[in-house]
Design a protein around this motif. Structure first.
Motif, PDB file in Angstrom:
ATOM      1  N   SER A  35      19.412 107.855  84.580  1.00 45.83           N
ATOM      2  CA  SER A  35      18.637 107.630  85.692  1.00 45.83           C
ATOM      3  C   SER A  35      17.555 106.507  85.792  1.00 45.83           C
ATOM      4  O   SER A  35      16.976 106.060  86.589  1.00 45.83           O
ATOM      5  N   LEU A  36      17.334 106.092  84.395  1.00 45.42           N
ATOM      6  CA  LEU A  36      16.130 105.032  84.220  1.00 45.42           C
ATOM      7  C   LEU A  36      16.461 103.615  84.707  1.00 45.42           C
ATOM      8  O   LEU A  36      15.728 102.516  84.758  1.00 45.42           O
ATOM      9  N   SER A  37      17.954 103.255  85.135  1.00 39.19           N
ATOM     10  CA  SER A  37      18.340 101.996  85.178  1.00 39.19           C
ATOM     11  C   SER A  37      17.748 101.333  86.517  1.00 39.19           C
ATOM     12  O   SER A  37      17.513  99.986  86.580  1.00 39.19           O
ATOM     13  N   ASN A  38      16.946 102.133  87.376  1.00 40.59           N
ATOM     14  CA  ASN A  38      16.557 101.367  88.453  1.00 40.59           C
ATOM     15  C   ASN A  38      15.040 101.749  88.565  1.00 40.59           C
ATOM     16  O   ASN A  38      14.274 101.794  89.427  1.00 40.59           O
ATOM     17  N   LYS A  39      14.465 101.954  87.345  1.00 42.89           N
ATOM     18  CA  LYS A  39      12.999 102.477  86.998  1.00 42.89           C
ATOM     19  C   LYS A  39      12.134 100.971  86.424  1.00 42.89           C
ATOM     20  O   LYS A  39      13.003 100.415  85.628  1.00 42.89           O
ATOM     21  N   ASN A  40      11.074 101.077  86.599  1.00 40.56           N
ATOM     22  CA  ASN A  40      10.064 100.207  85.867  1.00 40.56           C
ATOM     23  C   ASN A  40       9.100 100.825  85.394  1.00 40.56           C
ATOM     24  O   ASN A  40       9.028 102.229  85.287  1.00 40.56           O
ATOM     25  N   GLU A  41       8.379 100.209  84.533  1.00 40.55           N
ATOM     26  CA  GLU A  41       7.327 100.837  83.656  1.00 40.55           C
ATOM     27  C   GLU A  41       6.089 101.365  84.357  1.00 40.55           C
ATOM     28  O   GLU A  41       5.549 102.440  83.912  1.00 40.55           O
ATOM     29  N   LEU A  42       5.941 101.184  85.632  1.00 44.31           N
ATOM     30  CA  LEU A  42       4.809 101.847  86.910  1.00 44.31           C
ATOM     31  C   LEU A  42       5.545 103.201  86.642  1.00 44.31           C
ATOM     32  O   LEU A  42       4.730 104.029  87.011  1.00 44.31           O
TER      33      LEU A  42
END
Length: 181
Positions: A35-42
């Motif tokens: 699920s991290l594929s569309n996440k950023n560091e923020l």
């Protein structure tokens, strides 16, 4: 307070996150990693702040576990070329995420300079063994030097020979002209 806009502009790499979480012993599921594929560091920073102190429950601290002393025989694999090769693979798997690919430090301190536990001068292989096996915890002392903590223990992730192999690999990095940097 600054805006930290660069955090939003940097996408997460699931494999890198998985490697960090494995190293730190932090629980996760494969679906959480995917699920991290569309996440950023923020997004990651917000998630981290939300779970501080709650994500890992029932885990014993280093203080709750008996500290193991290294066998007083010295490193039985010192200088063994096969141990260097095995140690490099283990180092990449368990240590590089914090100490950098070449041991020069990243999240964790350098392993190839002449500073160890924040003081000048190296330690014996047995001291390395004890810290890899037991981890470090603020207030504990190794060879008369106080620890600041932060390194997880590898007592369950590596055998005694694995730890000696990692130490042999680290020594090979130090002897390849990297000490003193």
């Amino acid at each position: 307070m600054p805006t930290y806009g660069w955090l939003k502009a940097t996408n997460l790499d699931g494999e890198s996150v998985k490697s960090h979480m494995d190293t730190l012993g932090f629980p996760y599921t494969e679906s959480e990693i995917s699920s991290l594929s569309n996440k950023n560091e923020l997004d990651a920073l917000v998630a981290y702040v939300q779970v501080i102190g709650t994500a890992v429950t029932g885990a014993a601290s280093v203080a709750d576990k008996p500290r193991v002393r290294a066998p007083e025989v010295g490193n039985p694999l010192a200088g063994d070329p096969a141990a260097v090769v095995a140690g490099k693979a283990l180092y990449v798997e368990h240590c590089a995420v914090c100490h950098g690919e070449t041991g020069e430090g990243d999240i964790g301190p350098s392993l190839v300079d002449n500073i160890f536990l924040y003081q000048e001068g190296d330690l014996e292989d047995e001291d390395y063994y004890e810290m890899i096996y037991n981890g470090t915890e603020e207030g504990k002392v190794e060879a008369g030097r106080p620890m600041k903590g932060g390194m997880p223990e590898f007592m369950e992730a590596m055998t005694g020979n694995d730890i000696w192999s990692v130490i042999t690999y680290i020594r090979s990095l130090q002897h390849n002209g990297k000490e003193g940097k």
